[in-house]
Enzyme design. Structure first.
Site, PDB file in Angstrom:
ATOM      1  NE  ARG A 153      -2.260  -2.503   2.540  1.00  0.00           N
ATOM      2  CZ  ARG A 153      -2.167  -2.821   3.819  1.00  0.00           C
ATOM      3  NH1 ARG A 153      -2.724  -2.059   4.717  1.00  0.00           N
ATOM      4  NH2 ARG A 153      -1.522  -3.895   4.203  1.00  0.00           N
ATOM      5  CD  GLU A 199      -0.680  -4.519  14.748  1.00  0.00           C
ATOM      6  OE1 GLU A 199      -0.815  -4.053  13.601  1.00  0.00           O
ATOM      7  OE2 GLU A 199      -1.543  -4.414  15.635  1.00  0.00           O
TER       8      GLU A 199
HETATM    9  P1  AMP Z   1       4.867  -2.192  11.334  1.00  0.00           P
HETATM   10  O1  AMP Z   1       6.143  -2.722  10.774  1.00  0.00           O
HETATM   11  O2  AMP Z   1       4.399  -2.925  12.557  1.00  0.00           O
HETATM   12  O3  AMP Z   1       4.938  -0.679  11.560  1.00  0.00           O
HETATM   13  O4  AMP Z   1       3.731  -2.484  10.274  1.00  0.00           O
HETATM   14  C1  AMP Z   1       3.485  -1.618   9.213  1.00  0.00           C
HETATM   15  C2  AMP Z   1       3.128  -2.349   7.969  1.00  0.00           C
HETATM   16  O5  AMP Z   1       2.187  -3.394   8.205  1.00  0.00           O
HETATM   17  C3  AMP Z   1       2.488  -1.411   6.981  1.00  0.00           C
HETATM   18  O6  AMP Z   1       3.000  -1.696   5.691  1.00  0.00           O
HETATM   19  C4  AMP Z   1       1.020  -1.680   7.082  1.00  0.00           C
HETATM   20  O7  AMP Z   1       0.425  -1.678   5.813  1.00  0.00           O
HETATM   21  C5  AMP Z   1       0.890  -3.053   7.739  1.00  0.00           C
HETATM   22  N1  AMP Z   1       0.022  -3.049   8.928  1.00  0.00           N
HETATM   23  C6  AMP Z   1       0.401  -3.318  10.201  1.00  0.00           C
HETATM   24  N2  AMP Z   1      -0.633  -3.259  11.042  1.00  0.00           N
HETATM   25  C7  AMP Z   1      -1.700  -2.927  10.298  1.00  0.00           C
HETATM   26  C8  AMP Z   1      -3.090  -2.686  10.606  1.00  0.00           C
HETATM   27  N3  AMP Z   1      -3.564  -2.772  11.863  1.00  0.00           N
HETATM   28  N4  AMP Z   1      -3.911  -2.342   9.587  1.00  0.00           N
HETATM   29  C9  AMP Z   1      -3.433  -2.246   8.322  1.00  0.00           C
HETATM   30  N5  AMP Z   1      -2.157  -2.462   7.979  1.00  0.00           N
HETATM   31  C10 AMP Z   1      -1.292  -2.795   8.948  1.00  0.00           C
END
Ligand code: AMP
Length: 174
Positions: free
Chosen positions: A59, A96
């Site tokens: 995205r 996450e």
């Molecule tokens: P992070 O590395 O934990 O900051 O995760 C960010 C990446 O995971 C981004 O590319 C987001 O598109 C996706 N992502 C993580 N958590 C979510 C969520 N709750 N909703 C949508 N996309 C998420």
């Protein structure tokens, strides 16, 4: 940015139980909201010298490519492992939900380039921090990181030390 926030659809328990997935397709399918989001995302950078936007799969490609076009910069994709065809540099990170890695073409960034990292959402910060590390390893400077959404309760900003962060929509507790 209360108005933009109303275009984000929260999908409970996707892709697994306990995750509130922030679906941006509901924003993208509204022409005015999409344009406004890209305009606001680019606002702090209009007068800055930026050579390329690094957009994170997948995205981050949508918003990052639009931002690069709007700012008149190049676009460099940071992709999931095994997708980029030429010589890459790889960085692993904790998501996450799960563990993953991100890759960038070694010739995507040249020494001294000023880079803006763009993704749709900042959660734990692992993905964006990994992309920023790749930029630095290749001799680029990350002048900022821009996200449509931040899940600030996860504290992901801490992983992006020394990188100025721009966020349009915060979900402080879900
Ligand atoms: P992070 O590395 O934990 O900051 O995760 C960010 C990446 O995971 C981004 O590319 C987001 O598109 C996706 N992502 C993580 N958590 C979510 C969520 N709750 N909703 C949508 N996309 C998420």
């Amino acid at each position: 940015m209360a108005e933009l926030k109303s275009f984000i659809r929260n999908v409970p328990d996707f892709p697994r139980k306990g995750i509130g997935f922030k679906d941006i397709t509901t924003l993208l399918k509204n022409a005015n909201a999409f344009r406004r989001a890209v305009d606001e995302l680019c606002k702090p950078y209009r007068e800055k010298k930026i050579d390329a936007v690094v957009g994170i799969e997948s995205r981050g490609f949508i918003l990052g490519a639009a931002a690069a076009y709007a700012l008149g910069t190049a676009f460099v994709p940071a992709r999931k492992p095994g997708k980029l065809p030429a010589e890459t540099l790889k960085e692993e990170y904790a998501l996450e939900y799960g563990v993953d890695a991100v890759e960038i073409h070694r010739d995507g960034i040249q020494k001294g380039m000023q880079i803006l990292v763009v993704d749709d959402l900042l959660a734990t910060g692992g993905t964006a921090a990994a992309a920023a590390k790749l930029v630095k390893k290749l001799g680029g400077t990350v002048i900022g990181a821009a996200f449509l959404i931040e899940l600030s309760f996860l504290g992901g900003r801490k992983k992006l030390k020394n990188v100025p962060i721009h966020v349009l929509i915060d979900f402080p507790n879900e």
